[in-house]
Design a protein around this motif. Structure first.
Motif, short mmCIF file in Angstrom:
data_model
loop_
_atom_site.label_atom_id
_atom_site.label_comp_id
_atom_site.label_asym_id
_atom_site.label_seq_id
_atom_site.Cartn_x
_atom_site.Cartn_y
_atom_site.Cartn_z
N SER A 213 0.81 -1.22 0.00
CA SER A 213 0.00 0.00 0.00
C SER A 213 0.84 1.27 0.00
CB SER A 213 -0.94 0.01 1.21
OG SER A 213 -0.21 0.20 2.42
N THR B 283 -5.07 -0.99 -3.33
CA THR B 283 -3.79 -0.29 -3.23
C THR B 283 -2.64 -1.16 -3.76
OG1 THR B 283 -3.52 -1.04 -0.93
CG2 THR B 283 -4.54 1.11 -1.29
N ARG C 147 -0.04 -0.14 -6.45
CA ARG C 147 1.36 -0.12 -6.01
C ARG C 147 2.25 -1.01 -6.88
NH1 ARG C 147 4.46 3.27 -2.83
NH2 ARG C 147 6.10 2.12 -1.76
N TRP D 118 4.10 4.15 -6.96
CA TRP D 118 2.92 3.34 -7.26
C TRP D 118 2.99 3.08 -8.77
CZ3 TRP D 118 2.80 6.74 -3.20
CH2 TRP D 118 2.26 6.26 -2.00
N MET E 181 -2.91 8.99 -0.89
CA MET E 181 -2.02 8.16 -0.08
C MET E 181 -0.63 8.78 0.02
SD MET E 181 -3.08 4.23 -0.96
CE MET E 181 -2.86 4.37 -2.74
#
Length: 283
Positions: A17, A57, A61, A226, A249
């Motif tokens: 994440s 996520t 990622r 990511w 994030m």
């Protein structure tokens, strides 16, 4: 079928994440408050909210396909698709509506290679990309606004207005590079026709300008850890939702968390650098 990856094991959270277990837990709590996990009739989700969010996520990622992630989380591929379609839009960053009177923002565009050619065009890197206008707070370095994606062949001065980034910041002072000429933003000094070199004070201002504007480039570098932003396979608004979710994030990982789910800014006394001064540059 039992899954390999689960949010109940904190060691999986950071690599899949980009958030610490504490930040991840705060984000889950915020999503519940925002109504991302309502009680509903019919068949329940095959995974709890924590695992569903980790699946989304992890998709952003690692850029693994949903078929691969479905095996890792112990669900079917169609279930992983439904989870991504439902939860992805819930993770997006909400643009800041008000700014401090003395706030200074920095804007720049970044290309995201996108396989959906209906929303992309060949850009200067010869790949089909979308142009995303990203605005950060110069003081806190947090992402505050992400414009709507445009085809990658749109230059930044046009994308600034067409992406609605201009409307989002209002009259707030915004710093940009030389590609935003004619937009009214704070850009570097340029040599006039026939001028061999700039005055010394203008060169000094430009050096200060470059040093400060590098902060948005650093934000791009962190956001592109990511990996979906390096080769996005999502269709429709998927690339926009991914960009907004990653911006949220990124800001959360950088600066902490507020109860409503949006990243808060650092207290200025804790920052090493002072904000941009239009008269003296980056002090």
């Amino acid at each position: 079928m039992a899954g390999v990856i689960t949010a109940s094991e904190p060691s999986w959270t950071a690599p899949f994440s980009g958030l610490s277990p504490h930040q991840f837990g705060k984000l889950v709590t915020a999503l519940r408050r925002e109504g991302a996990d309502p009680d509903r009739k019919g068949r329940p989700w095959s995974l709890p909210l924590e695992d569903r969010m980790l699946l989304v996520t992890a998709h952003w990622r690692t850029n693994l396909t949903l078929r691969q992630l479905a095996l890792l989380f112990g669900v079917s591929k169609s279930a992983a698709d439904r989870i991504a379609d439902h939860l992805g839009p819930s993770l997006v960053l909400q643009p800041r509506k008000r700014f401090r009177r003395d706030a200074v923002l920095i804007v720049d565009g970044t290309p995201v290679p996108t396989r959906n050619h209906t929303v992309a065009e060949q850009s200067k890197n010869y790949r089909y990309s979308t142009n995303h206008q990203v605005i950060i707070d110069a003081d806190t370095r947090l992402v505050v606004v992400v414009g709507r994606p445009l085809p990658g062949n749109r230059n930044d001065c046009k994308a600034w207005e067409l992406s609605r980034a201009k409307d989002a910041v209002g009259r707030t002072t915004v710093v940009a590079d030389g590609g935003y000429r004619g937009t009214g933003l704070v850009i570097p000094h340029r040599r006039e026709r026939g001028q061999a070199e700039l005055a010394a004070w203008k060169e000094e201002h430009n050096a200060s300008h470059r040093k400060g504007r590098a902060r948005v480039e650093h934000a791009f570098a962190r956001m592109k850890t990511w990996k979906i932003l390096r080769d996005c396979r999502l269709k429709g608004d998927g690339v926009h939702h991914a960009m907004l979710g990653i911006a949220r994030m990124h800001s959360l990982a950088l600066a902490g968390y507020r109860a409503n789910g949006q990243a808060i800014r650092h207290v200025r006394d804790h920052l090493r650098d002072k904000p941009y001064d239009l008269m003296h540059g980056w002090r």
